[in-house]
Design an enzyme around this catalytic site. Structure first.
Site, PDB file in Angstrom:
ATOM      1  CD  GLU A  25      -3.062  -1.019   0.362  1.00  0.00           C
ATOM      2  OE1 GLU A  25      -3.321   0.115  -0.084  1.00  0.00           O
ATOM      3  OE2 GLU A  25      -3.719  -2.022   0.062  1.00  0.00           O
ATOM      4  CB  CYS A  28      -1.740   7.529   1.613  1.00  0.00           C
ATOM      5  SG  CYS A  28      -3.215   6.654   2.156  1.00  0.00           S
TER       6      CYS A  28
HETATM    7  P1  NAD Z   1       8.044   4.828   5.005  1.00  0.00           P
HETATM    8  O1  NAD Z   1       8.099   4.054   3.739  1.00  0.00           O
HETATM    9  O2  NAD Z   1       9.168   5.744   5.316  1.00  0.00           O
HETATM   10  O3  NAD Z   1       7.914   3.852   6.265  1.00  0.00           O
HETATM   11  C1  NAD Z   1       6.955   2.847   6.343  1.00  0.00           C
HETATM   12  C2  NAD Z   1       7.461   1.718   7.225  1.00  0.00           C
HETATM   13  O4  NAD Z   1       8.621   1.149   6.642  1.00  0.00           O
HETATM   14  C3  NAD Z   1       7.829   2.126   8.641  1.00  0.00           C
HETATM   15  O5  NAD Z   1       7.317   1.153   9.533  1.00  0.00           O
HETATM   16  C4  NAD Z   1       9.342   2.122   8.635  1.00  0.00           C
HETATM   17  O6  NAD Z   1       9.900   1.744   9.880  1.00  0.00           O
HETATM   18  C5  NAD Z   1       9.672   1.088   7.596  1.00  0.00           C
HETATM   19  N1  NAD Z   1      10.920   1.396   6.882  1.00  0.00           N
HETATM   20  C6  NAD Z   1      11.405   2.619   6.582  1.00  0.00           C
HETATM   21  N2  NAD Z   1      12.560   2.516   5.904  1.00  0.00           N
HETATM   22  C7  NAD Z   1      12.814   1.199   5.789  1.00  0.00           C
HETATM   23  C8  NAD Z   1      13.870   0.449   5.187  1.00  0.00           C
HETATM   24  N3  NAD Z   1      14.901   1.043   4.580  1.00  0.00           N
HETATM   25  N4  NAD Z   1      13.817  -0.899   5.252  1.00  0.00           N
HETATM   26  C9  NAD Z   1      12.784  -1.514   5.869  1.00  0.00           C
HETATM   27  N5  NAD Z   1      11.758  -0.855   6.454  1.00  0.00           N
HETATM   28  C10 NAD Z   1      11.776   0.482   6.416  1.00  0.00           C
HETATM   29  O7  NAD Z   1       6.646   5.602   4.947  1.00  0.00           O
HETATM   30  P2  NAD Z   1       6.012   6.620   5.962  1.00  0.00           P
HETATM   31  O8  NAD Z   1       6.827   7.865   5.991  1.00  0.00           O
HETATM   32  O9  NAD Z   1       5.709   5.944   7.239  1.00  0.00           O
HETATM   33  O10 NAD Z   1       4.624   6.932   5.242  1.00  0.00           O
HETATM   34  C11 NAD Z   1       4.493   7.863   4.215  1.00  0.00           C
HETATM   35  C12 NAD Z   1       4.277   7.189   2.870  1.00  0.00           C
HETATM   36  O11 NAD Z   1       3.361   6.132   2.997  1.00  0.00           O
HETATM   37  C13 NAD Z   1       3.663   8.129   1.861  1.00  0.00           C
HETATM   38  O12 NAD Z   1       4.257   7.886   0.609  1.00  0.00           O
HETATM   39  C14 NAD Z   1       2.215   7.745   1.834  1.00  0.00           C
HETATM   40  O13 NAD Z   1       1.525   8.042   0.656  1.00  0.00           O
HETATM   41  C15 NAD Z   1       2.308   6.268   2.045  1.00  0.00           C
HETATM   42  N6  NAD Z   1       1.079   5.757   2.615  1.00  0.00           N
HETATM   43  C16 NAD Z   1       0.318   4.922   1.877  1.00  0.00           C
HETATM   44  C17 NAD Z   1      -0.875   4.468   2.390  1.00  0.00           C
HETATM   45  C18 NAD Z   1      -1.760   3.536   1.617  1.00  0.00           C
HETATM   46  O14 NAD Z   1      -2.681   3.012   2.223  1.00  0.00           O
HETATM   47  N7  NAD Z   1      -1.529   3.307   0.348  1.00  0.00           N
HETATM   48  C19 NAD Z   1      -1.271   4.850   3.663  1.00  0.00           C
HETATM   49  C20 NAD Z   1      -0.450   5.693   4.379  1.00  0.00           C
HETATM   50  C21 NAD Z   1       0.736   6.144   3.868  1.00  0.00           C
END
Ligand code: NAD
Length: 453
Positions: free
Chosen positions: A209, A243
């Site tokens: 997602e 998002c």
């Molecule tokens: P992110 O990708 O930075 O982090 C998401 C998760 O991944 C966190 O739990 C984090 O600890 C983990 N993570 C981060 N870097 C990692 C790595 N290198 N290796 C493994 N795990 C890692 O995202 P965010 O800042 O938490 O959220 C924002 C993004 O999420 C935006 O792009 C937003 O559009 C998207 N989003 C999508 C939805 C959806 O339902 N499609 C919902 C909410 C947010």
């Protein structure tokens, strides 16, 4: 216990067959609902510490979703889990064909910070409903809510069934090395690629997602008042950290200035100001600094001021924006609303199509032919006509992205399927079988087979 041991214990527990029992699943879901209700005040307090989210917003955009999900699955579990009877084709007669919904096994849910409770717990609830064990790794960026979930869940449930793992990138990287039967990830497209790569090593199925820039097209045939009101609400909810928020507006040139006036009117009317309890902070300084760099003062129509200490950014509308501006180079994910314009609807569609497939797209118009063109032509995860965001709240619709905005979907019955394997089973009768399939093959058998196949 370390995380490897927890996964090992979850595999043993899954293999005990206990989670396959529907009454077990319902009891656990019911218990989770009770734990959440009991801890509601605590959950409100912790999310407020993370980014100043009010009780009203936390209830409407987080807690109510979670409780409704639990209720939905308890109510519908028997019918969802019931094997689907399918027709048996002529060559397999006499026989009985069914699809069984098998739990996948040990699942991993990785959550995002922006709706920290909902985006972590909803997938975990779907995993439980489908009969799986689950390790949930919420986002460390919303630290208080991550700790709150770990506390209430780990104190109430056996870790060999569900467990909340605290931690950031390092812990997430370690967890992703382990072999799961399903990974459900919510977050950025960049990290989605990392997760997909890690999953590929074990051929683990994924639901991703992800995010992206969700366009909002306003045509000359739109009810501008309704459009402005709904766009303003959807954009500045959670201070734009949503998002499916409208990332940018594409407005027909003919109505652009009227629309801008109305946007201004509703931003003021709704009192989206730093001091309002319904207007949130930016989650951290990193995101604050990223966002303020996207504001081009020369193009600001409204807002544009910010306070780093309080991590507040005023609702900001930018006009005369082009695709070359910094604000159009990445998903905004904050309270900045750029407005671009178009002369023909086809041109607006081409602008959208020149970029990655969005998670959501919105169209404001009262004309049926424009609605149809938009729906048929553009490829995006999901969306609304004459509204924004609200499709997310209809659990009868699948929610997910496409292309760079995601793989797979969930919500309602789709969440159940996301954590299930559709196992095809045929139960063949031991009588009434013609000899055609067995050698030696003759001309006459071939003639019969040609008729049958
Ligand atoms: P992110 O990708 O930075 O982090 C998401 C998760 O991944 C966190 O739990 C984090 O600890 C983990 N993570 C981060 N870097 C990692 C790595 N290198 N290796 C493994 N795990 C890692 O995202 P965010 O800042 O938490 O959220 C924002 C993004 O999420 C935006 O792009 C937003 O559009 C998207 N989003 C999508 C939805 C959806 O339902 N499609 C919902 C909410 C947010």
């Amino acid at each position: 216990m370390n995380i490897q041991d927890i996964l090992k214990s979850q595999r043993e527990f899954f293999n005990s067959q206990k989670t396959k029992d529907l009454s077990f699943r319902k009891a656990q879901l019911k218990k989770l609902g009770e734990v959440i209700r009991k801890n509601e005040p605590f959950l409100y307090e912790e999310i407020y510490k993370d980014f100043g989210k009010s009780k009203y917003d936390t209830f409407t955009t987080e807690i109510s979703f979670i409780l409704n999900d639990i209720e939905f699955y308890i109510k519908n579990l028997n019918s969802l889990a019931k094997p689907d009877h399918k027709a048996t084709n002529i060559v397999n007669m006499p026989g009985n064909s069914r699809v069984y919904y098998d739990p996948l096994g040990c699942t991993l849910v990785i959550g995002a910070w922006n709706y920290p409770y909902q985006l972590s717990l909803s997938p975990m609830i779907a995993a439980m409903a489908a009969g799986n064990c689950c390790i949930l790794k919420p986002s460390e960026v919303a630290e208080y809510t991550m700790k709150a979930m770990a506390k209430i869940i780990n104190e109430s449930f056996d870790s060999n069934y569900i467990f909340v793992a605290e931690g950031g990138v390092q812990e997430s990287t370690e967890i992703l090395k382990m072999k799961f039967d399903k990974i459900f990830f919510t977050g950025s497209t960049r990290v989605g690629q990392i997760v997909y790569e890690a999953a590929a090593k074990h051929l683990t199925p994924v639901t991703l997602e992800l995010g992206g820039k969700s366009p909002t097209i306003v045509t000359a045939n739109a009810n501008l008042d309704v459009a402005a009101k709904r766009i303003v609400w959807g954009k500045f909810l959670n201070a734009g950290q949503t998002c499916v928020a409208p990332d940018y507006i594409l407005a027909d040139k003919k109505i652009e200035s009227d629309l801008l006036e109305k946007l201004k009117f509703y931003i003021e009317k709704f009192k989206y100001q730093p001091e309002s309890s319904h207007y949130m902070k930016i989650i951290n300084e990193r995101n604050f600094d990223r966002l303020t760099k996207l504001i081009d003062k020369e193009k600001v129509l409204l807002g544009g001021n910010y306070d780093r200490e309080k991590r507040h950014i005023e609702p900001t509308v930018m006009k005369n924006v082009t695709w070359q501006d910094a604000v159009m180079q990445e998903e905004i994910f904050g309270p900045i609303l750029p407005v671009l314009s178009f002369e023909t609807l086809d041109e607006a569609f081409s602008q959208v199509e020149a970029h990655d497939k969005p998670l959501s797209a919105y169209l404001f118009t009262d004309k049926d032919d424009e609605k149809e063109k938009f729906t048929k032509r553009l490829c995006f995860g999901g969306g609304c006509i004459n509204d924004v965001i609200m499709h997310f709240g209809n659990h009868n619709l699948p929610f997910g992205g496409v292309g760079a905005s995601g793989i797979g979907n969930y919500h309602g019955k789709y969440g159940f399927y996301a954590f299930s394997h559709e196992k095809a089973m045929m139960d063949r009768a031991t009588w009434g079988e013609p000899d055609l399939k067995y050698p030696p093959y003759t001309e006459s058998k071939l003639n019969w087979v040609k008729k049958l196949l």
